[in-house]
Design a protein around this motif. Structure first.
Motif, mmCIF file in Angstrom:
data_model
loop_
_atom_site.group_PDB
_atom_site.id
_atom_site.type_symbol
_atom_site.label_atom_id
_atom_site.label_comp_id
_atom_site.label_asym_id
_atom_site.label_seq_id
_atom_site.Cartn_x
_atom_site.Cartn_y
_atom_site.Cartn_z
ATOM 1 N N LEU A 28 -11.744 -3.759 3.601
ATOM 2 C CA LEU A 28 -10.767 -4.836 3.527
ATOM 3 C C LEU A 28 -10.170 -5.042 4.919
ATOM 4 N N LYS A 29 -10.245 -6.261 5.423
ATOM 5 C CA LYS A 29 -9.737 -6.547 6.771
ATOM 6 C C LYS A 29 -8.238 -6.842 6.702
ATOM 7 N N VAL A 30 -7.453 -5.943 7.281
ATOM 8 C CA VAL A 30 -5.995 -6.020 7.208
ATOM 9 C C VAL A 30 -5.424 -6.191 8.610
ATOM 10 N N VAL A 31 -4.514 -7.140 8.766
ATOM 11 C CA VAL A 31 -3.768 -7.301 10.014
ATOM 12 C C VAL A 31 -2.306 -6.975 9.722
ATOM 13 N N SER A 32 -1.740 -6.127 10.575
ATOM 14 C CA SER A 32 -0.326 -5.745 10.453
ATOM 15 C C SER A 32 0.424 -6.229 11.684
ATOM 16 N N SER A 33 1.676 -6.651 11.480
ATOM 17 C CA SER A 33 2.416 -7.210 12.610
ATOM 18 C C SER A 33 2.878 -6.160 13.607
ATOM 19 N N PHE A 34 3.212 -4.927 13.151
ATOM 20 C CA PHE A 34 3.657 -3.901 14.104
ATOM 21 C C PHE A 34 3.393 -2.508 13.531
ATOM 22 N N THR A 35 3.665 -1.489 14.349
ATOM 23 C CA THR A 35 3.153 -0.144 14.094
ATOM 24 C C THR A 35 3.687 0.524 12.833
ATOM 25 N N ILE A 36 4.942 0.299 12.496
ATOM 26 C CA ILE A 36 5.506 0.944 11.313
ATOM 27 C C ILE A 36 4.789 0.464 10.061
ATOM 28 N N ILE A 37 4.542 -0.840 9.974
ATOM 29 C CA ILE A 37 3.791 -1.375 8.843
ATOM 30 C C ILE A 37 2.358 -0.851 8.856
ATOM 31 N N SER A 38 1.769 -0.723 10.037
ATOM 32 C CA SER A 38 0.408 -0.195 10.125
ATOM 33 C C SER A 38 0.321 1.223 9.578
ATOM 34 N N ASP A 39 1.324 2.040 9.851
ATOM 35 C CA ASP A 39 1.314 3.402 9.339
ATOM 36 C C ASP A 39 1.378 3.403 7.811
ATOM 37 N N PHE A 40 2.231 2.566 7.242
ATOM 38 C CA PHE A 40 2.273 2.434 5.782
ATOM 39 C C PHE A 40 0.904 2.007 5.254
ATOM 40 N N ALA A 41 0.297 1.017 5.921
ATOM 41 C CA ALA A 41 -0.988 0.485 5.460
ATOM 42 C C ALA A 41 -2.087 1.545 5.500
ATOM 43 N N ARG A 42 -2.106 2.359 6.562
ATOM 44 C CA ARG A 42 -3.110 3.432 6.649
ATOM 45 C C ARG A 42 -2.963 4.427 5.506
ATOM 46 N N ASN A 43 -1.719 4.751 5.185
ATOM 47 C CA ASN A 43 -1.488 5.718 4.120
ATOM 48 C C ASN A 43 -1.891 5.171 2.755
ATOM 49 N N VAL A 44 -1.767 3.883 2.559
ATOM 50 C CA VAL A 44 -2.154 3.273 1.287
ATOM 51 C C VAL A 44 -3.649 2.955 1.262
ATOM 52 N N GLY A 45 -4.165 2.416 2.366
ATOM 53 C CA GLY A 45 -5.545 1.930 2.382
ATOM 54 C C GLY A 45 -6.592 2.966 2.676
ATOM 55 N N GLY A 46 -6.226 3.981 3.486
ATOM 56 C CA GLY A 46 -7.201 5.007 3.848
ATOM 57 C C GLY A 46 -8.440 4.407 4.464
ATOM 58 N N ASP A 47 -9.618 4.908 4.039
ATOM 59 C CA ASP A 47 -10.876 4.435 4.621
ATOM 60 C C ASP A 47 -11.399 3.172 3.953
ATOM 61 N N LYS A 48 -10.614 2.587 3.059
ATOM 62 C CA LYS A 48 -11.024 1.345 2.395
ATOM 63 C C LYS A 48 -10.623 0.102 3.185
ATOM 64 N N ILE A 49 -9.876 0.298 4.263
ATOM 65 C CA ILE A 49 -9.421 -0.852 5.044
ATOM 66 C C ILE A 49 -9.842 -0.740 6.501
ATOM 67 N N SER A 50 -9.962 -1.883 7.136
ATOM 68 C CA SER A 50 -10.126 -1.983 8.583
ATOM 69 C C SER A 50 -8.857 -2.633 9.116
ATOM 70 N N LEU A 51 -8.123 -1.910 9.954
ATOM 71 C CA LEU A 51 -6.757 -2.304 10.306
ATOM 72 C C LEU A 51 -6.636 -2.749 11.758
ATOM 73 N N THR A 52 -5.982 -3.892 11.951
ATOM 74 C CA THR A 52 -5.633 -4.388 13.283
ATOM 75 C C THR A 52 -4.120 -4.499 13.379
ATOM 76 N N THR A 53 -3.545 -3.937 14.454
ATOM 77 C CA THR A 53 -2.100 -3.998 14.674
ATOM 78 C C THR A 53 -1.813 -4.959 15.819
ATOM 79 N N LEU A 54 -0.926 -5.914 15.597
ATOM 80 C CA LEU A 54 -0.625 -6.902 16.637
ATOM 81 C C LEU A 54 0.278 -6.324 17.729
#
Length: 318
Positions: A28-54
């Motif tokens: 799942l391609k996920v874009v996060s606006s900043f690092t705190i949200i990215s950390d939450f997203a990693r903990n929820v998504g794990g290896d099921k997501i591909s994460l980009t932090t702006l």
């Protein structure tokens, strides 16, 4: 017989290849606006997501200027995670430029927002003498403080909203997202207990802290440590000379226990205030962004532990 065996082998190869095709394994391609949200997203998504932090580590989302690569990332995203409450001033322009079809998920949905300190201050001024911070580019920061993530109770709402967004976008992995969110929420519960215990160890008459900008209103509301700052809820609001004089007087009158710089702001103003009030700077707080890995606040939980230990050390000396 030989032909049948060859056909079966060919079918097996096709099935094997299709089961490992990019479409089947695509994260799942996920874009996060900043690092705190990215950390939450990693903990929820794990290896099921591909994460980009702006906005990366130590970056200031209040004044961030998007790059063309940011628009490309948002355009191709499946989900875009943002704080909301006018935290990301750059967001409307970026979303428009990207023409993205992805849902823009505001993670403060369900949070009980608190009025911004500068909004209350503005209303307290005498008629005709209403004070307004100088705004660098005319951004409207809204009536509410957007730093809701400084309350761990609110962080748990962010995490639930992320799990819900991932389940909507990727129903096949919903059970994974929900399990990850539940596991991480337990860690947040333990962190919140640590924070409450640490603040309880600080005498009430010493719970006054000076920071660079009004980023800790939710922490104050939730945990009972009082904060004052020369700048408003956004770092693109400059403190006036009158603000600074008033703050220095308040520090002297109320005997502020600690003064801190923030990782996202220029330390000069805080250093000037510390000098004029004959107080030493107690260290660096992480407010609107996580740190680089080597600086000890690269995750949300590490950030909360770092900040509360900094409070204790500066105020109590241990």
């Amino acid at each position: 017989m030989i032909k049948a065996l060859k056909l079966a082998a060919t079918l097996n190869v096709i099935l094997l290849l299709s089961s490992h095709s990019p479409a089947a394994a695509e994260a799942l391609k996920v874009v996060s606006s900043f690092t705190i949200i990215s950390d939450f997203a990693r903990n929820v998504g794990g290896d099921k997501i591909s994460l980009t932090t702006l906005v990366g580590p130590d970056g200031d989302a209040h004044v961030y200027e998007p790059k063309p690569s940011d628009a490309a990332a948002v355009a191709s995203a499946d989900v875009v995670l943002v704080n909301g409450l006018h935290f990301e001033g750059f967001l409307p322009r970026l979303v428009e430029a990207s023409a993205t079809k992805a849902p823009i998920v505001e993670l403060t949905k369900g949070v009980e927002p608190i009025k911004s300190a500068e909004e209350d201050h503005d209303h307290d001024q005498a008629a005709g003498e209403v004070h307004k911070h100088e705004e660098a580019d005319g951004h409207d920061h809204g009536a509410y403080d957007p730093h809701a993530f400084q309350s761990i109770s609110n962080a748990k709402i962010y995490v639930k909203n992320i799990a819900d967004a991932f389940c909507t976008a990727d129903a096949a992995n919903c059970d994974v997202y929900k399990a990850n969110a539940a596991s991480y929420t337990q860690k947040l519960d333990a962190t919140e207990a640590d924070v409450k215990s640490a603040i309880a160890s600080i005498p009430e008459n010493k719970r006054l802290v000076i920071t660079s900008h009004d980023a800790f209103g939710y922490f104050q509301h939730e945990y009972g440590l009082k904060f004052l700052a020369p700048e408003g809820i956004s770092t693109d609001s400059e403190a006036s000379a009158a603000d600074i004089v008033h703050l220095i007087k308040q520090i002297k009158d109320d005997k502020a226990s600690a003064i801190f710089v923030e990782n996202i702001t220029n330390p000069r103003l805080i250093e000037q205030i510390a000098s004029e009030t004959k107080r030493s700077v107690g260290g660096t707080l992480f407010s609107d962004a996580l740190s680089k890995p080597e600086d000890g606040a690269a995750t949300y939980i590490d950030m909360m532990h770092h900040n509360v230990e900094a409070f204790k050390k500066a105020i109590l000396g241990n």
